[in-house]
Design an enzyme around this catalytic site. Structure first.
Site, short mmCIF file in Angstrom:
data_model
loop_
_atom_site.label_atom_id
_atom_site.label_comp_id
_atom_site.label_asym_id
_atom_site.label_seq_id
_atom_site.Cartn_x
_atom_site.Cartn_y
_atom_site.Cartn_z
CD GLU A 28 38.76 179.79 31.89
OE1 GLU A 28 39.23 179.05 32.67
OE2 GLU A 28 38.05 179.38 30.91
CD GLU A 37 43.69 176.57 33.72
OE1 GLU A 37 44.55 177.26 33.08
OE2 GLU A 37 42.89 176.94 34.40
#
Length: 262
Positions: A129, A109
């Site tokens: 995740e 990210e």
């Protein structure tokens, strides 16, 4: 001790994540240090590089800080990431991201918030995740998906798929590949090239292109005309254009093997 080291050399700010014993996992304190470094670079640099110390770029979110957070604390934390990453992505200067080792979760990210990504051959990319029972919270659902596409990101999150550096380049995550250990030097070279540009041109490139892409067709063309006219009307643009016409400006570096000279 700062968790993000900062140095500036010839107008280039180099921000280095400095928590190698934790694979540069992003803690709240490191995020605060990164934000401070980004703000400093905005005031004194013409381009910037983000790199990681040790064997990895960034292994993502420091999960040890997240286990007991409430929903509202989690929202505040995610929005804190968004605030810092937006100052990178929508600031005044371009960011070149030097990648090696793990670029995982929040590390990807962060990389996606930059403008140009350089990875050495030993870099790997993952979004685990789903396996951790959580979801991306640092802008990945917008920025990472824009780079590789929603389908590939869905695959990574559902299955735990890990991309090699070659795959990351093929899928649009990475702009340049280097030999092992070469990403930082290459990122600095590219940052120095960008630093030679007119500051207003760089500002327009990093702030306008994605917004134009995200807008409607007619709106995009209108924004383009306004920005083009704004940049072309400045004294610096006039000076640079005259230098080109007078053959005093640098010429294009045409790749060898094209059979065409400059």
């Amino acid at each position: 001790m700062a968790l993000v080291n900062y140095e500036i050399d010839d107008g280039i700010a180099v921000l280095t994540l400095s928590r190698p014993e934790k694979r540069n996992a992003m803690s709240d304190a490191m995020l605060a240090d990164l934000g401070a470094a980004v703000d400093r670079a905005a005031g004194e640099a013409r381009a910037a590089v983000i790199a990681g110390s040790g064997k990895h770029f960034c292994a993502g979110l420091d999960l040890s800080e997240q286990v007991e957070k409430s929903v509202m604390e989690g929202i505040a934390g995610s929005r804190g990431w968004h605030a810092v990453f937006t100052r990178i992505q929508r600031g005044a200067i371009p960011y070149f991201i030097a990648l090696h080792g793990a670029v995982v979760g929040g590390g990807l990210e962060l990389a996606a918030a930059g403008h140009v990504r350089v990875a050495d051959a030993n870099t790997y990319f993952a979004l685990p995740e789903g396996q951790r029972g959580i979801f991306v919270g640092g802008g990945g659902s917008v920025n990472v998906a824009r780079l590789m596409g929603v389908a590939r990101m869905t695959d990574m999150m559902l299955t735990g798929r890990v991309f090699t550096a070659d795959e990351a380049e093929r899928y649009g995550i990475v702009n340049y590949l280097t030999e092992p250990g070469g990403a930082l030097a290459r990122a600095k070279e590219l940052a120095k090239l960008a630093a030679k540009n007119a500051p207003l041109s760089n500002y327009a490139i990093v702030n306008a292109l994605q917004r134009i892409h995200d807008s409607g067709y007619d709106e995009g063309l209108f924004f383009e005309s306004m920005i083009a006219s704004l940049t072309q009307a400045t004294p610096e643009a006039h000076e640079r254009l005259r230098a080109f016409l007078d053959k005093k400006a640098e010429r294009l570096a045409i790749p060898t093997g094209t059979g065409v000279s400059s």
